[in-house]
Design an enzyme around this catalytic site. Structure first.
Site, PDB file in Angstrom:
ATOM      1  N   GLU A   1       0.785  -1.233   0.000  1.00  0.00           N
ATOM      2  CA  GLU A   1       0.000   0.000   0.000  1.00  0.00           C
ATOM      3  C   GLU A   1       0.820   1.289   0.000  1.00  0.00           C
ATOM      4  OE1 GLU A   1      -3.018  -0.216   3.044  1.00  0.00           O
ATOM      5  OE2 GLU A   1      -4.131  -1.752   1.937  1.00  0.00           O
TER       6      GLU A   1
ATOM      7  N   GLU B   1      -6.120  -7.961  -0.632  1.00  0.00           N
ATOM      8  CA  GLU B   1      -6.892  -7.796   0.598  1.00  0.00           C
ATOM      9  C   GLU B   1      -8.338  -7.498   0.229  1.00  0.00           C
ATOM     10  OE1 GLU B   1      -5.361  -4.824   3.264  1.00  0.00           O
ATOM     11  OE2 GLU B   1      -3.274  -5.539   3.115  1.00  0.00           O
TER      12      GLU B   1
END
Length: 399
Positions: A225, A334
């Site tokens: 991320e 995710e």
């Protein structure tokens, strides 16, 4: 992830449930299932795999033998039939499907921290549980600062104890036939600062890959991320890591590329990731674009309330179209949501759209790990909040 129920076994064992009927889309069978095995009117119990049977609309056929002659009896309901149970269209099953195993990245404000106090590693029992369900992929999260102590920098010597634990966890997974995603969970940062020296980062990736290059069931995640960074820098960090991994001799392993803006699928195009990362190159042509997606209002994974029962497929639509238009592969590293009807339908819709698209090769739930406690997305066995409904209703049907 950018933020940090017990199983109703006792209830399922009650005699009152013996004659109960399961609700629409509910679980009605599978290994170790003790609940209702018949369905409400208009639905029948369909076996999806050894671990999960579900009440779906449509018809059921049974075969009996009379005087040695097989006879098929069809029970018809007024409900519409579906060609693929939950999903209406034809599907390409995921090559990689499983769970994030979180814990070694905990306590990121305490470096190096103390094992068992500030951070922990996944348990083999947890890994075995999901392997037993038929899942095959585990994203193992860790901190770069614990592996590469800041005193030595990105090009310094790895901490031997932390490295040994990472390798032991990964080897346990791959030794049982699973895939281990090696995930530096650092958000594009190192020692509190955005990484700007992509040459040193490439060396770090090369040194890491050299530890795993002989294991073809290892998958490399460049970094978790990236966010609030220059798009060109995100491109350069990813490309440097790709180059480093291949230079280490890790030629067969899949590499997962993450984007800026927390690598969100719903903002993949609008954030600029689509335009800036499309030209990443791999001499072995074995890359996939890893995106993450949560289904609460701000996409953070901090609320068990989903925007709607259709938000899963909706938030993936633009990214899916980009993957299809550019002949790229996607990997949902995710996904998470609450254990309620709307969220379960939304997760099913997301995974349906992915498998029907033909361009997504994998998906992983966030998250398992021994320290999640009562967190609503915890799928840590035996009693994480997502075990009772998310696992059987939203995940296992997509094996």
């Amino acid at each position: 992830m950018h933020s940090v129920l017990s199983l109703a076994l006792a209830v399922a064992a009650l005699p009152a449930l013996i004659n109960a009927q399961q609700s629409a889309w509910g679980q009605c069978g599978g290994n170790n299932w003790n609940g209702a095995t018949s369905c409400v009117s208009g639905y029948y119990c369909s076996k999806l795999n050894d671990y999960y049977s579900q009440c779906i609309p449509g018809t059921a056929s049974t075969t009996t033998t009379t005087s040695g002659v097989p006879t098929t009896t069809t029970t018809t309901s007024s409900a519409p039939t579906s060609s693929n149970t939950i999903c209406p269209g034809s599907r390409t099953k995921f090559k990689y499907f499983g769970i994030n195993e979180s814990g070694a990245e905990f306590g990121n404000n305490v470096i190096p921290g103390t094992l068992g106090t500030d951070y922990t590693w996944p348990t083999t029992d947890s890994i075995d549980f999901f392997l037993g369900k038929g899942m095959n992929t585990f994203r193992v999260t860790f901190l770069m600062e614990r592996l590469s102590p800041p005193a030595g920098g990105l090009t310094g010597t790895f901490d031997p104890t932390y490295l040994a634990s990472l390798k032991q966890t990964a080897s346990y997974i791959t030794g049982k036939g699973g895939y281990a995603v090696i995930d530096p969970h650092n958000f594009g940062r190192y020692n509190g600062n955005i990484m700007t020296d992509y040459t040193s980062f490439g060396t770090w990736c090369k040194n890491l890959a050299s530890q795993f290059k002989s294991d073809t069931n290892i998958i490399f995640d460049t970094n978790n991320e990236y966010h609030d960074m220059d798009q060109t820098l995100v491109f350069n960090l990813n490309q440097a890591c790709i180059n480093g991994i291949r230079a280490a001799g890790a030629t067969n392993q899949l590499i997962l590329i993450e984007g800026n803006s927390y690598t969100g699928a719903w903002t993949w195009v609008s954030s600029g990731n689509a335009a800036s990362l499309i030209n990443l190159t791999d001499p072995n042509n074995n890359l996939a674009y890893e995106m993450h997606q949560y289904l609460d209002s701000d996409g953070s994974g901090t609320s068990p309330t989903c925007v709607s029962s259709t938000i899963g497929a909706e938030r993936l639509a633009a990214a899916t179209a980009w993957l299809q238009a550019n002949n790229k592969k996607g990997f949902l590293g995710e996904i998470g949501a609450g254990s309620n009807d709307a969220c379960i339908t939304a997760v099913q819709g997301a995974l349906c759209s992915m498998q029907e698209s033909g361009v997504w090769i994998g998906a992983l739930w966030w998250a398992a790990g021994p320290w999640w406690g009562t967190y609503y997305q915890s799928i840590e066995p035996p009693d994480g909040a997502a075990i009772a409904r998310i696992l059987p209703e939203a995940l296992l049907p997509f094996l």
